[in-house]
Design an enzyme around this catalytic site. Structure first.
Site, short mmCIF file in Angstrom:
data_model
loop_
_atom_site.label_atom_id
_atom_site.label_comp_id
_atom_site.label_asym_id
_atom_site.label_seq_id
_atom_site.Cartn_x
_atom_site.Cartn_y
_atom_site.Cartn_z
N CYS A 1 -0.43 -45.11 -2.16
CA CYS A 1 0.97 -44.67 -1.22
C CYS A 1 0.91 -45.36 0.08
O CYS A 1 0.20 -46.22 0.18
CB CYS A 1 0.65 -43.24 -0.75
SG CYS A 1 0.38 -42.14 -2.29
N LEU B 1 2.82 -42.44 -4.52
CA LEU B 1 2.42 -42.69 -5.91
C LEU B 1 1.58 -41.21 -6.31
O LEU B 1 0.51 -41.19 -5.75
CB LEU B 1 1.44 -43.96 -5.96
CG LEU B 1 0.91 -44.18 -7.29
CD1 LEU B 1 2.05 -44.36 -8.36
CD2 LEU B 1 0.10 -45.48 -7.12
N VAL C 1 -2.97 -37.06 -7.32
CA VAL C 1 -3.28 -35.77 -7.05
C VAL C 1 -2.37 -34.66 -6.66
O VAL C 1 -1.60 -35.23 -5.85
CB VAL C 1 -4.75 -35.76 -6.03
CG1 VAL C 1 -4.91 -34.36 -5.76
CG2 VAL C 1 -5.74 -36.68 -6.49
N ASN D 1 -2.74 -41.61 2.65
CA ASN D 1 -2.92 -42.63 1.62
C ASN D 1 -4.27 -42.52 1.19
O ASN D 1 -5.27 -42.84 1.89
CB ASN D 1 -2.32 -43.95 1.94
CG ASN D 1 -2.77 -45.08 0.84
OD1 ASN D 1 -2.70 -44.84 -0.43
ND2 ASN D 1 -3.07 -46.19 1.18
N GLY D 2 -4.47 -42.04 -0.14
CA GLY D 2 -5.69 -42.10 -0.69
C GLY D 2 -6.11 -40.73 -1.43
O GLY D 2 -5.20 -40.05 -2.00
N ASP E 1 -4.88 -32.27 -1.71
CA ASP E 1 -6.03 -32.71 -0.91
C ASP E 1 -5.71 -32.96 0.68
O ASP E 1 -6.51 -32.63 1.43
CB ASP E 1 -6.87 -33.85 -1.52
CG ASP E 1 -5.75 -35.16 -1.71
OD1 ASP E 1 -4.51 -34.94 -1.85
OD2 ASP E 1 -6.32 -36.30 -2.31
#
Length: 166
Positions: free
Chosen positions: A2, A51, A54, A75-76, A99
């Site tokens: 992202c 993107l 999750v 991002n992650g 998350d």
């Protein structure tokens, strides 16, 4: 992967801040083609390109707390978020199962020290309007990129240097 973007300035108008954040999101659309989100505050604008990995359709960002005074973009991926959510869910109203929302509520409880509980790969920005502070961070290994630029009263944060140069 992202993209996260923040523009902060006491001098710029909210319209210019929003335009800058949207331009940054436009220049990094390849990092997150599934959705784009923004939040505009008194002296800041956040933008995010997602993107979807999750959280299914519930993982849109930016995410704000219950009183809309603390905002996060990330991002992650947080690998242990389900465990952390179970442990802290009674204290907060969750709008999603993502998350990133777990990170937001952990910050509310623990302040910047919450990062020590996270297992994953991530880069994030939190804007806390109540405390008048910004918290930025990355995982211990720096897997996800995070760039920043400071000039006079302005701060710009982005996942790609290209967004800052834009």
């Amino acid at each position: 992967m992202c993209s996260i973007n923040l523009v902060l300035s006491q001098k710029e108008s909210s319209l210019k801040l929003k335009k800058s954040a949207l331009d940054m999101a436009g220049s990094t659309l390849h990092r997150g083609p599934d959705s784009t989100g923004t939040i505009l505050g008194k002296s800041f604008a956040l933008s995010f390109n997602r993107l979807e990995i999750v959280g299914g359709g519930q993982g849109g960002q930016p995410i704000s707390n219950e009183n809309n005074k603390v905002h996060i973009i990330c991002n992650g991926e947080i690998f242990n978020y389900k465990e952390l959510m179970k442990r802290h869910k009674q204290r907060h109203v969750y709008k999603t199962n993502s998350d990133v929302e777990v990170m937001l509520h952990l910050y509310e409880e623990l302040g910047p020290e919450f990062i020590k509980l996270l297992e994953g790969q991530f880069a994030f920005t939190i804007v806390d309007e109540e405390k008048g502070q910004i918290v930025i961070g990355r995982d211990r290994f720096g897997i996800n990129p995070l760039f920043y630029y400071i000039k006079e009263d302005s701060l710009i944060i982005a996942s790609e240097i290209k967004a800052i140069l834009n």
